[in-house]
Design an enzyme around this catalytic site. Sequence first.
Site, short mmCIF file in Angstrom:
data_model
loop_
_atom_site.label_atom_id
_atom_site.label_comp_id
_atom_site.label_asym_id
_atom_site.label_seq_id
_atom_site.Cartn_x
_atom_site.Cartn_y
_atom_site.Cartn_z
N HIS A 109 -24.69 -6.93 1.54
CA HIS A 109 -25.62 -7.21 2.64
C HIS A 109 -24.95 -5.07 3.01
O HIS A 109 -24.12 -4.91 2.45
CB HIS A 109 -25.84 -8.12 3.53
CG HIS A 109 -26.59 -9.57 3.45
ND1 HIS A 109 -24.96 -10.76 3.46
CD2 HIS A 109 -27.56 -9.03 3.33
CE1 HIS A 109 -26.54 -11.39 2.90
NE2 HIS A 109 -27.54 -10.88 3.08
N ASP A 156 -33.36 -5.19 5.16
CA ASP A 156 -32.90 -4.87 6.58
C ASP A 156 -32.31 -3.71 7.09
O ASP A 156 -32.93 -2.56 7.21
CB ASP A 156 -32.04 -6.33 7.55
CG ASP A 156 -31.85 -6.19 8.75
OD1 ASP A 156 -32.00 -5.39 9.26
OD2 ASP A 156 -31.24 -6.66 9.02
N ASP A 159 -33.71 -16.03 8.64
CA ASP A 159 -33.02 -15.68 7.77
C ASP A 159 -31.41 -15.89 7.59
O ASP A 159 -30.47 -15.71 9.34
CB ASP A 159 -32.74 -14.27 7.97
CG ASP A 159 -31.92 -12.81 6.78
OD1 ASP A 159 -32.18 -14.08 5.62
OD2 ASP A 159 -32.00 -12.28 7.08
N HIS A 205 -31.41 -10.98 -1.75
CA HIS A 205 -30.53 -10.67 -0.98
C HIS A 205 -29.86 -8.85 -1.13
O HIS A 205 -29.51 -8.88 -2.07
CB HIS A 205 -29.96 -11.41 0.02
CG HIS A 205 -30.34 -12.43 0.66
ND1 HIS A 205 -30.55 -13.12 2.01
CD2 HIS A 205 -31.36 -13.50 0.28
CE1 HIS A 205 -30.50 -13.95 2.39
NE2 HIS A 205 -30.94 -15.16 0.71
#
Length: 307
Positions: free
Chosen positions: A180, A255, A82, A210
Amino acid sequence: MLVTGIEILSKAHKEGYGVGAFNFVNFEMLRTIFEAADVAQSPLIVQASEGAIKYLGMDMVLSMVYTMSKRHSHIPVALHLDHGTSFESCKRAVDAGFTSVMIDASHHPFKENLELTKEVVDYAHSKGVSVEAELGRLMGIEDNVSVDEKDAVLVNPNEAEEFVKVSQVDYLAPAIGTSHGAFKFKGEPKLDFDRLVEVKKRTNIPLVLHGASSIPESVRQTFLSTGGDLKGGKGVPFDFIEQSIKGGINKINIDTDLRLAFIGQVRKMANDHPSEFDLRKYFTPGMEAVKAVIVERMHVLGSAGKI
Ligand code: G3H
Ligand code: 13P
Ligand code: ZN
């Protein structure tokens, strides 16, 4: 069964579903991700960042993934790097046995991004490994931004077409307004779906989202009710994820949701049983919560039952 990234994603691209790419930083998370895929009977991408590789050691990453893929031998799984930041980092992952790598040169000007991506593609393809690259910058877009402001930050479909044709990259992450972490949107969630559809039309390859964590309500509640602070954090709603998949996204990077779910349970255990210090008593509820998040997500993505 360890397979290449493109093997998993070309099927998802043809059939129109999404495959979760889940980050791991330790054995507990990796094991849980595999167990969730087993419950959902879903293909899988497990991904390690450069930070995760530094934390675990490259040898440990490989041996854990090989062990788990043997334990769940009927699950097709790709091991992905990643956000690789250099040719050397991608080469190291390819040489170690990763089956997919991302070269993230999206902060460079288009030409440099293309050149570096092509260099990684040439090397990785010579070893049978798939490659992901990124175009545009990962950041939230607000309601009232102008077309010019959006163009400055988000993927440019013309560039995407040229980039894919010249680099021969296997899948592309186009910036369409995600970011993120737990704080993705200042106001209401907003993604540029029209831009996504245009990129898919011009490239016709698997696309990657993402910053795709959703922060489900139950995860948020456990985290907050045990003293956590999310400062109004917001994820990508499930219906946005579904719309992204309709628009051509096939790899969905997650994540933050796993971190929040795990730590919420650890925090709960610490609050409810202050004298407990057996690590397993903390990690087991953490793993169960993460597993539930992943199984639910695999159903949202449409990958459940696709092995
Ligand atoms: O996009 C980044 C992933 O969430 C991994 O983050 O660099 O903290 O391991 P990390
Ligand atoms: P989240 O922070 O939304 O989970 O995104 C993770 C990611 O994009 C990893 O590459
Ligand atoms: Zn990412």
